[in-house]
Scaffold this motif. Structure first.
Motif, PDB file in Angstrom:
ATOM      1  N   GLN A 125       7.383  22.222  60.203  1.00 56.93           N
ATOM      2  CA  GLN A 125       8.611  21.919  60.770  1.00 56.93           C
ATOM      3  C   GLN A 125       8.946  20.934  61.749  1.00 56.93           C
ATOM      4  O   GLN A 125       8.952  20.278  62.257  1.00 56.93           O
ATOM      5  N   LYS A 126       8.254  21.464  63.229  1.00 54.38           N
ATOM      6  CA  LYS A 126       8.695  20.802  64.664  1.00 54.38           C
ATOM      7  C   LYS A 126       7.420  20.218  65.160  1.00 54.38           C
ATOM      8  O   LYS A 126       7.662  19.242  65.670  1.00 54.38           O
ATOM      9  N   ASP A 203      17.539  29.356  63.237  1.00 58.49           N
ATOM     10  CA  ASP A 203      17.462  28.026  63.093  1.00 58.49           C
ATOM     11  C   ASP A 203      16.116  27.267  62.214  1.00 58.49           C
ATOM     12  O   ASP A 203      16.841  26.739  61.748  1.00 58.49           O
ATOM     13  N   ASN A 206      17.623  26.405  58.412  1.00 55.25           N
ATOM     14  CA  ASN A 206      18.811  25.882  58.148  1.00 55.25           C
ATOM     15  C   ASN A 206      19.958  26.225  58.332  1.00 55.25           C
ATOM     16  O   ASN A 206      20.445  25.827  57.346  1.00 55.25           O
ATOM     17  N   VAL A 209      22.452  24.525  60.678  1.00 54.96           N
ATOM     18  CA  VAL A 209      23.281  22.827  60.695  1.00 54.96           C
ATOM     19  C   VAL A 209      22.269  23.234  59.386  1.00 54.96           C
ATOM     20  O   VAL A 209      20.902  23.550  60.099  1.00 54.96           O
ATOM     21  N   ASN A 211      19.099  20.470  60.387  1.00 53.43           N
ATOM     22  CA  ASN A 211      17.913  19.209  61.116  1.00 53.43           C
ATOM     23  C   ASN A 211      17.332  18.532  60.598  1.00 53.43           C
ATOM     24  O   ASN A 211      16.597  19.787  59.574  1.00 53.43           O
ATOM     25  N   GLU A 212      17.228  17.305  59.406  1.00 55.20           N
ATOM     26  CA  GLU A 212      16.725  16.570  59.048  1.00 55.20           C
ATOM     27  C   GLU A 212      15.498  16.365  59.151  1.00 55.20           C
ATOM     28  O   GLU A 212      14.204  16.519  58.560  1.00 55.20           O
ATOM     29  N   THR A 213      15.052  15.998  60.670  1.00 54.65           N
ATOM     30  CA  THR A 213      14.006  16.670  60.817  1.00 54.65           C
ATOM     31  C   THR A 213      13.169  17.763  60.471  1.00 54.65           C
ATOM     32  O   THR A 213      11.401  17.693  59.826  1.00 54.65           O
ATOM     33  N   TYR A 214      13.665  18.689  60.930  1.00 54.91           N
ATOM     34  CA  TYR A 214      12.378  20.320  60.509  1.00 54.91           C
ATOM     35  C   TYR A 214      12.364  20.021  58.350  1.00 54.91           C
ATOM     36  O   TYR A 214      11.546  20.271  58.316  1.00 54.91           O
ATOM     37  N   LYS A 215      13.069  19.502  57.546  1.00 56.01           N
ATOM     38  CA  LYS A 215      13.501  19.296  56.199  1.00 56.01           C
ATOM     39  C   LYS A 215      12.768  18.201  55.673  1.00 56.01           C
ATOM     40  O   LYS A 215      11.268  18.360  55.122  1.00 56.01           O
ATOM     41  N   ARG A 267      18.272  23.008  51.751  1.00 63.31           N
ATOM     42  CA  ARG A 267      18.303  23.113  52.862  1.00 63.31           C
ATOM     43  C   ARG A 267      17.413  22.231  53.752  1.00 63.31           C
ATOM     44  O   ARG A 267      17.785  22.712  54.861  1.00 63.31           O
TER      45      ARG A 267
END
Length: 308
Positions: A125-126, A203, A206, A209, A211-215, A267
Motif C-alpha cells: 500500500q505504501k 491507518d 483506512n 480517513v 487514503n486513496e493512495t493506499y487503495k 475503503r
C-alpha cells in the motif's frame, strides 16, 4: 552465404534475443523474485523456519531469487524487532531495502508469515516501487487481534480479563510506538479509541480517513491470497486471517470481510478486488502456521508462484 549458415545465424539471433528479454524485461512467473517476511518471535534465516522455506522455494523454482527480510544486524536483533519497535519505521526500512535491490526492480511476489502478512500488505500500500505482484498471507491478522496466544485453552472469563488488561494500555502513545503487537491490537469494545490510537493497523485499513493512495496501490496486486488456519490457537479471532473480525462493540459475534465496513464502503478497494476474482481464500485444518512441505509446494508455490 548458404542456407545452412543463414539458418544458424537466425537461431543464434533468437537465442540471444530470448536471453536478453529474460534478463532485462519479461519477468516470467517462474523466475519472478520472492520476498519473505517472518512472524513474531522468528527470524529471516533460522534453518528450522524461513531458512527451510527459502530452500524449498529455490528447489521448486530453480534460479529464483528469494529475499528474506531481516530487521537488524543479525538474527537475534531480527527476533527482538518482531516484538519491539515502531512498525511504521520498520515498513519504511523495508521499503528502502526493496527499492535498492536491483533484482526486484521488475516486480516480485511476497509471502508473509503471521504478522508478516499485514506488514507486507502495508508495503504494497505504501511502496509501489518496486511493484509487488502477488501477496500471500499465511495466518496474517489483517483486522488485528483481540486475544492472546493459546488463549483458547483457558477459561473465557480469564481470557476476557487479560484482554481488558492489555487493552487498558494498548493505545497509550509510548506503548504504540514501542511494542509491535500493540500496533495491531484491535479492541471491538472500544472502536473509536482503537481508530484514534492505533498508529499502524487503523491507518493501513483506512479506518480514520480513506487514503486513496493506499487503495490504489493495493488494487495493483494481481492476487491477494489469504490463508486461514482453522484450528489456530494463536490468533483471536481466527477470522482476522480472512479479513473478518468481531462485529463492532462486542466480542462474541463475528462478521466476514464481506459484511465489514471496510468491504461495504470499499475503503481499501477489497470489494472491487473480490468482484474481479483477485482475492483467494484458502484454509488449512491445522494450528497456526502448521502446514506440510507438500501443502506449501502444491497450494502455494505451484499454484501462485509458477505459470499456470
Amino acid at each position: 552465404m548458404n542456407i545452412l549458415n543463414i539458418k544458424l545465424i537466425f537461431i543464434l539471433f533468437i537465442i540471444n534475443t530470448c536471453q536478453y528479454l529474460s534478463c532485462e524485461g519479461v519477468n516470467s512467473e517462474a523466475t519472478r523474485p520472492v520476498v519473505l517476511w517472518h512472524g513474531m518471535g522468528d527470524s529471516c534465516c533460522f534453518s528450522f523456519s524461513l531458512g527451510a522455506i527459502k530452500i524449498i522455494i529455490q528447489e521448486q523454482l530453480p534460479g529464483v531469487y528469494v529475499k528474506s527480510i531481516k530487521i537488524g544486524c543479525d538474527e537475534i536483533e531480527d527476533v527482538a524487532n518482531s516484538y519491539y519497535g515502531n512498525v511504521n519505521n520498520q515498513i519504511d526500512e523495508v521499503c528502502n531495502m526493496l527499492e535498492k535491490d536491483e533484482k526486484l526492480k521488475n516486480g516480485y511476489n511476497a509471502i508473509g508469515f503471521s504478522q508478516g502478512g499485514q506488514f507486507l500488505r502495508a508495503v504494497a500500500q505504501k511502496c509501489p516501487n518496486p511493484p509487488m505482484k502477488k501477496l500471500i498471507s499465511l495466518g496474517g491478522q489483517h483486522q488485528g487481534v483481540y486475544g492472546l496466544p493459546n488463549c483458547g485453552s483457558m477459561q473465557y472469563k480469564m481470557c476476557d480479563y487479560l484482554r481488558k488488561m492489555l487493552n487498558y494500555a494498548a493505545y497509550i502513545r509510548p506503548i504504540q510506538e514501542r511494542f509491535v503487537q500493540a500496533e495491531y491490537w484491535h479492541d471491538p469494545l472500544k472502536e473509536e479509541e482503537y481508530k484514534q490510537g492505533s498508529i499502524f493497523l487503523a491507518d493501513i485499513n483506512n479506518e480514520r480517513v480513506i487514503n486513496e493512495t493506499y487503495k490504489k496501490n493495493l488494487q495493483q496486486l494481481e492476487a491477494l491470497v489469504l490463508v486461514k488456519f482453522d484450528n489456530d490457537t494463536m490468533v483471536q479471532p481466527v477470522e482476522s486471517e480472512w479479513f473478518g473480525f468481531y462485529k463492532p462493540n462486542q466480542s462474541v459475534e463475528l462478521e466476514t470481510l464481506q459484511q465489514s465496513l471496510i468491504y461495504t464502503e470499499d475503503r481499501l478497494g477489497l470489494k472491487q478486488m473480490d468482484l474481479n476474482g483477485k482475492i483467494h481464500f484458502l484454509s488449512v485444518q491445522a494450528n497456526h502456521l502448521q502446514f506440510t512441505d507438500h501443502w506449501f509446494k502444491e497450494q502455494i508455490i505451484h499454484k501462485y508462484l509458477t505459470m499456470s
